[in-house]
Structures are given as C-alpha cells and as structure tokens.
Design a protein around this motif. Structure first.
Motif, PDB file in Angstrom:
ATOM      1  N   ILE A  34       0.842  -1.204   0.000  1.00 34.71           N
ATOM      2  CA  ILE A  34       0.000   0.000   0.000  1.00 34.71           C
ATOM      3  C   ILE A  34       0.875   1.251   0.000  1.00 34.71           C
ATOM      4  CG2 ILE A  34      -1.646   1.335   1.383  1.00 34.71           C
ATOM      5  CD1 ILE A  34      -2.901  -1.352   2.186  1.00 34.71           C
ATOM      6  N   ILE A  35       1.974   1.210   0.770  1.00 35.26           N
ATOM      7  CA  ILE A  35       2.894   2.360   0.794  1.00 35.26           C
ATOM      8  C   ILE A  35       3.497   2.587  -0.594  1.00 35.26           C
ATOM      9  CG2 ILE A  35       5.103   3.175   1.715  1.00 35.26           C
ATOM     10  CD1 ILE A  35       4.350   2.057   4.365  1.00 35.26           C
ATOM     11  N   ASP A  36       3.852   1.491  -1.250  1.00 40.08           N
ATOM     12  CA  ASP A  36       4.386   1.597  -2.614  1.00 40.08           C
ATOM     13  C   ASP A  36       3.370   2.244  -3.549  1.00 40.08           C
ATOM     14  OD1 ASP A  36       6.869   0.716  -2.300  1.00 40.08           O
ATOM     15  OD2 ASP A  36       6.638  -1.210  -3.299  1.00 40.08           O
ATOM     16  N   LEU A  37       2.116   1.785  -3.443  1.00 45.76           N
ATOM     17  CA  LEU A  37       1.069   2.353  -4.302  1.00 45.76           C
ATOM     18  C   LEU A  37       0.878   3.841  -4.021  1.00 45.76           C
ATOM     19  CD1 LEU A  37      -1.718  -0.385  -4.289  1.00 45.76           C
ATOM     20  CD2 LEU A  37      -0.470   0.458  -6.262  1.00 45.76           C
ATOM     21  N   THR A  38       1.112   4.238  -2.764  1.00 43.11           N
ATOM     22  CA  THR A  38       0.951   5.652  -2.419  1.00 43.11           C
ATOM     23  C   THR A  38       2.084   6.491  -2.987  1.00 43.11           C
ATOM     24  OG1 THR A  38       0.131   4.832  -0.316  1.00 43.11           O
ATOM     25  CG2 THR A  38       0.476   7.197  -0.487  1.00 43.11           C
ATOM     26  N   LEU A  39       3.309   6.047  -2.743  1.00 40.56           N
ATOM     27  CA  LEU A  39       4.444   6.919  -3.039  1.00 40.56           C
ATOM     28  C   LEU A  39       4.980   6.786  -4.460  1.00 40.56           C
ATOM     29  CD1 LEU A  39       6.467   6.871   0.257  1.00 40.56           C
ATOM     30  CD2 LEU A  39       4.935   8.594  -0.601  1.00 40.56           C
ATOM     31  N   LEU A  40       4.737   5.661  -5.106  1.00 42.56           N
ATOM     32  CA  LEU A  40       5.237   5.534  -6.469  1.00 42.56           C
ATOM     33  C   LEU A  40       4.216   6.030  -7.480  1.00 42.56           C
ATOM     34  CD1 LEU A  40       7.157   2.183  -6.187  1.00 42.56           C
ATOM     35  CD2 LEU A  40       7.974   4.487  -5.897  1.00 42.56           C
ATOM     36  N   ASP A  41       3.197   6.710  -6.971  1.00 44.34           N
ATOM     37  CA  ASP A  41       2.223   7.324  -7.871  1.00 44.34           C
ATOM     38  C   ASP A  41       2.876   8.494  -8.607  1.00 44.34           C
ATOM     39  OD1 ASP A  41      -0.656   7.784  -8.643  1.00 44.34           O
ATOM     40  OD2 ASP A  41      -0.107   9.735  -7.816  1.00 44.34           O
ATOM     41  N   GLN A  99      -4.799  11.807   0.777  1.00 43.71           N
ATOM     42  CA  GLN A  99      -5.765  11.366  -0.226  1.00 43.71           C
ATOM     43  C   GLN A  99      -5.222  10.152  -0.982  1.00 43.71           C
ATOM     44  OE1 GLN A  99      -6.200  13.877  -3.546  1.00 43.71           O
ATOM     45  NE2 GLN A  99      -8.338  13.350  -3.916  1.00 43.71           N
ATOM     46  N   GLN A 100      -3.948  10.241  -1.352  1.00 45.23           N
ATOM     47  CA  GLN A 100      -3.356   9.156  -2.133  1.00 45.23           C
ATOM     48  C   GLN A 100      -3.285   7.867  -1.315  1.00 45.23           C
ATOM     49  OE1 GLN A 100      -2.708   9.167  -5.295  1.00 45.23           O
ATOM     50  NE2 GLN A 100      -2.009   7.048  -5.216  1.00 45.23           N
ATOM     51  N   PHE A 101      -3.108   8.016   0.004  1.00 41.07           N
ATOM     52  CA  PHE A 101      -3.049   6.830   0.859  1.00 41.07           C
ATOM     53  C   PHE A 101      -4.389   6.098   0.858  1.00 41.07           C
ATOM     54  CE2 PHE A 101      -3.054   4.672   5.047  1.00 41.07           C
ATOM     55  CZ  PHE A 101      -1.939   3.890   4.839  1.00 41.07           C
ATOM     56  N   LEU A 102      -5.465   6.876   0.894  1.00 39.19           N
ATOM     57  CA  LEU A 102      -6.801   6.269   0.835  1.00 39.19           C
ATOM     58  C   LEU A 102      -7.018   5.593  -0.510  1.00 39.19           C
ATOM     59  CD1 LEU A 102      -9.372   5.889   2.401  1.00 39.19           C
ATOM     60  CD2 LEU A 102     -10.191   8.080   1.562  1.00 39.19           C
ATOM     61  N   ILE A 103      -6.590   6.267  -1.581  1.00 42.86           N
ATOM     62  CA  ILE A 103      -6.713   5.691  -2.926  1.00 42.86           C
ATOM     63  C   ILE A 103      -5.958   4.371  -2.990  1.00 42.86           C
ATOM     64  CG2 ILE A 103      -6.063   5.998  -5.353  1.00 42.86           C
ATOM     65  CD1 ILE A 103      -6.692   8.913  -5.118  1.00 42.86           C
ATOM     66  N   ALA A 104      -4.747   4.369  -2.421  1.00 48.62           N
ATOM     67  CA  ALA A 104      -3.927   3.157  -2.463  1.00 48.62           C
ATOM     68  C   ALA A 104      -4.589   2.021  -1.699  1.00 48.62           C
ATOM     69  CB  ALA A 104      -2.549   3.453  -1.885  1.00 48.62           C
ATOM     70  N   GLN A 105      -5.193   2.355  -0.538  1.00 48.25           N
ATOM     71  CA  GLN A 105      -5.874   1.331   0.242  1.00 48.25           C
ATOM     72  C   GLN A 105      -7.026   0.726  -0.551  1.00 48.25           C
ATOM     73  OE1 GLN A 105      -6.698   3.574   3.822  1.00 48.25           O
ATOM     74  NE2 GLN A 105      -5.472   2.148   5.028  1.00 48.25           N
TER      75      GLN A 105
END
Lengths: 253, 221
Positions: free
Chosen positions: A146-153, A192-198
């Motif tokens: 999930i962290i990867d999905l957040t930060l590698l956006d 916001q991106q963290f929620l999107i990633a989740q």
C-alpha cells in the motif's frame, strides 16, 4: 533477546569513506554492521526502502553527506524530501516513523549513529509490533505494498521532486508557494493518495461496494465515495456490476 | 564515456589509424603516408607506466582538467553544450604546458603545424571512429544512465533536479523528450529515483541489483 535487522545505505562519497577510515585507523567496528553502498543518498527512493522492509528489515538507515557538501550538489536534499514523505506514510499506516532515519550530520561518527539507531529500533521492537502483527509476513507485505502504491504514484513523485522549483523559482502560472503552504498541500495529497492506495489494494482482485469499503477501512461512506469518483476520473477504478442496486467498483491496473 | 577493457587489447593500433583518417577529412591516408598519421591522430596506443600490456590512451574529459588551467592562451576550453574539453587550434601557440600537466598523457603533438591535438569524441558522433574500428571490442561507448523514450512524457522534472545540467529536453517526432549528456552525467541516480514514469534507468545500480544486495545482507544479519 530481540536483535533488530537493519539495512544501512551509505553514500559513496562521505559515509563510505568514513566507514573505511574506521577500518584504516583500527578503531572498534561492531560485527553486526554491514553497509550497502549507493552512489548518492538521493538514489534511495521509496521503492528501495520498501524493498528492504518487505524482505524483513526492522529499520532502514540512510546516511548521506552534510547539507551543501553533496558531490552531486542536491542529492541529500532529495533524500531528505523522500524520507520525510516516507515517514509521513509510515505513520499513516500505523507503524513507528522512527524505523526510517536519515543522517546528514557528522560523518565521522558513523558507528555512533548506527549504534543509536540500533538502540532505537531495539526499543520499538520487531516490525509490526505497533499494530500487533509482529512476525506476520503477509500483513507486513500488504502494508508496504500500500505504501508503494501511495508513493510511487506519478503525481506524488512529481510533487515531491518539484518542491524546490515550486518553493524557490515559480510554477507554470508564475506563482511561488511558501514552504508552509507547500507542506500543507503535500500532506493533503498524501492523505488522499493513501486512501486511494488502500482502495486500490482492496479491490485489486474482487469488486467491492462503497459500503463494504467504508466498513473495511473504518471511514465514512461519503469520504469513500468521493475518493472513488476521483479514482474514476483518473481511470484508476471502474464500475463493474450491481448487486441489489448497489454499485461495485474494481481498480484498474 | 569511452571505456577501454585493456585485458582484450592486442595493440593493433587500428583505433589510431581510424582516428587519423577521420580527422584528415578528404585526404587519403594511404597516399599521405606515415607522417600524416602522426600529425592527425588524437589518441594513441601505448604502454602505461609500470605495465606490460598495450592500451588505448585518450582524453578523459576530466571534471577538473589540469590542462585547462595550465593553458596560457585560453585555447583549451570546455564546450558549454557538450561538456567536452576541447582545444581551439587557432589560439594554440604550441607551448606544450598542457602536455606536461596532463596526468594521463593523452594530449598529442602535431610537430608540423606546431600545436596540440586532443580527443573531441568525433564531435559527439555515435559511435566515435576509434570505437567503430576496434576489432576486439576493447573500446566501448558506455552510458551510465539512459532514457527510455517510449516511457518519457517530457515533464521536465529530471531537468530541474539535475544541477549538473546534464539533462536537457529536446524536441523529437514524438514531442519533448529528455536526453542525457553523457559527458556531464556523473551517475548519481537522482533522476532515476524520482522519474514519475520510471523512464530513466541506471546501468549499474539498478533496482534489481539493490533488491539482490538487500536480500543478501538480511540473510547474513
């Protein structure tokens, strides 16, 4: 007795040289230390940090040159930005942000820095203790995915990289943000991106409805719905089917 | 960057001939004779100090070039566009100061016109004549970092991050794409780590390599 596994990244120019110097002068060098050489601390991006955590590290230490002494001029500033953002996301996912530490000071005390960090991680405990998932590899892998999905956006990477241009030069409309405004914008975007990633992670295999997502994530349905609309606009989620007139969504890879 | 794998070198001096041929222009080397080879080549094959094997020796285009500071007339200069150290042949008076200052012995003498010659990487042509001529693949052109133009969207983030001015946005058929100047790039990897599209890749410190190293370190710990 818990022995923390630590992955220390050292920059080729200052930190590695000082580590070498310790060996040359035959000072005390603890056995538990082994370093990973990187060309510059700015090379250590979230992808590499996540890699270390996913493989079972309890803490990641990044060591770079002093500010203004970078051989490549701005590498350590870039590392500072990445670490700050990564710590923010670690906190969001319930882990202790002190598991990641960037040292940009006094390179001659490289072993002391390591020892201090070792003690900190020893106190925090093995990875996942904070959320009661110590030793649960699956759960930890999930968190870091999930962290990867957040930060590698794309947007987040762009925003982080553009910081100094937006704060010191100007943006496309000729405006300059002050640092506090920029930090606020970055924080909002990351939340916001963290929620999107989740949501992306939860709906990657099976479609879910807004109500189910809100229950799983402990958020209000309104917030989830707004995020899904945002995701649909960016072509990250699609409406799949209806169950009892309830729409279900799935993320797009 | 032109690299040489000196273990493979047999000392055939094809690179020297190719270099002379390239810089003579229209003159035919076979008719001009051996002297022409001497005054036109910009690199040479020699035996490095303390060694026994021959190796090609050419300009490194140093970051902190001693020849540039030694030059008394200002003939030696750094080209702002390409980052190469070049010599202005009109200004050169043949004092040979740069010859003494160069740590690698890469600067050549042209005895007939009384001036110095040095590698110009065939004006950024790719590949340069010496690399093309080498029969044993001793000389190779190495890129420390490279851009995948299919993935690049031309956002210009890498251009703003690289304070060595090694990255420039150029116009191509598919729109603006970033391009790395290999003479100025020092391989720090800041652009590779922050590219939003993963378009920039490093030759040596790749993500896969990092994964491998981390795995090994954690096995030991």
């Amino acid at each position: 007795m818990f022995k923390p596994k630590i992955v220390p990244f050292v920059c080729d120019w200052c930190s590695l040289q000082s580590a070498d110097f310790i060996g040359l002068t035959r000072l005390f060098f603890p056995k538990k230390v082994s370093f990973i050489r990187v060309p510059c601390s700015g090379r250590v991006n979230p992808e590499i940090v996540s890699m270390a955590f996913k493989e079972g590290a309890d803490g990641v230490l990044v060591m770079g040159c002093e500010k203004g002494a970078c051989n490549y001029r701005t590498g350590n500033f870039q590392a500072e930005r990445w670490t700050e953002v990564y710590r923010m996301v670690l906190e969001l996912s319930g882990l202790n942000p002190d598991r990641l530490y960037l040292n940009l000071e006094s390179d001659t005390e490289i072993i002391h820095v390591f020892e201090r960090f070792y003690k900190t991680v020893e106190e925090i405990g093995p990875i996942g203790t904070e959320i009661g998932a110590a030793g649960n590899r699956e759960k930890i892998k999930e968190i870091f995915e999930i962290i990867d999905l957040t930060l590698l956006d794309e947007d987040v990477k762009w925003l982080v990289g553009r910081e100094w241009t937006l704060v010191t030069v100007e943006n496309a409309y000729g405006e300059i943000y002050d640092e506090a405004t920029f930090k606020r914008i970055l924080k909002e975007r990351i939340n916001q991106q963290f929620l999107i990633a989740q949501i992306q992670y939860l709906t990657k295999d099976k479609p879910m409805s807004t109500y189910e997502l809100a229950k799983a994530l402990g958020r209000s349905t309104e917030e989830i719905f707004r995020t899904i609309v945002e995701m649909e606009r960016k072509e990250k989620a699609v409406l799949v089917d209806f169950v009892d007139r309830t729409p279900r969504y799935q993320s797009v890879r | 960057m032109i690299l040489a794998e000196i273990d493979k070198c047999v000392g055939c001096r094809s690179c020297e001939v190719a270099c002379a041929e390239k810089h003579l222009g229209d003159v035919d080397l076979s008719k001009a004779g051996e002297e022409a080879l001497l005054y036109a080549r910009r690199m040479h094959v020699g035996i490095a100090m303390g060694g026994t094997k021959p190796m090609p020796i050419q300009c490194r285009h140093c970051e902190d070039p001693t020849c540039l500071f030694a030059c008394i007339t200002g003939a030696m200069h750094r080209d702002p566009n390409t980052g190469m150290v070049l010599v202005d042949e009109e200004k050169c008076v043949g004092c040979w100061t740069c010859l003494k200052m160069c740590s690698f012995g890469t600067i050549m003498v042209d005895p007939i016109n009384h001036r110095v010659l040095k590698c110009d990487k065939c004006y950024m042509e790719r590949p340069p004549a010496c690399v093309e001529a080498c029969p044993n693949d001793v000389l190779i052109v190495e890129e420390v970092e490279f851009v995948d133009h299919d993935k690049c969207i031309g956002c210009g983030l890498c251009e703003s991050l690289c304070l060595r001015n090694a990255i420039k946005l150029v116009d191509t058929d598919k729109g603006k794409k970033s391009e790395i100047n290999q003479n100025l790039c020092k391989g720090c990897g800041i652009c590779a780590s922050s590219c939003p599209r993963d378009a920039i890749k490093m030759r040596y410190f790749t993500d896969e390599k990092a994964h491998e190293v981390i795995k090994k370190l954690l096995e030991v710990a």
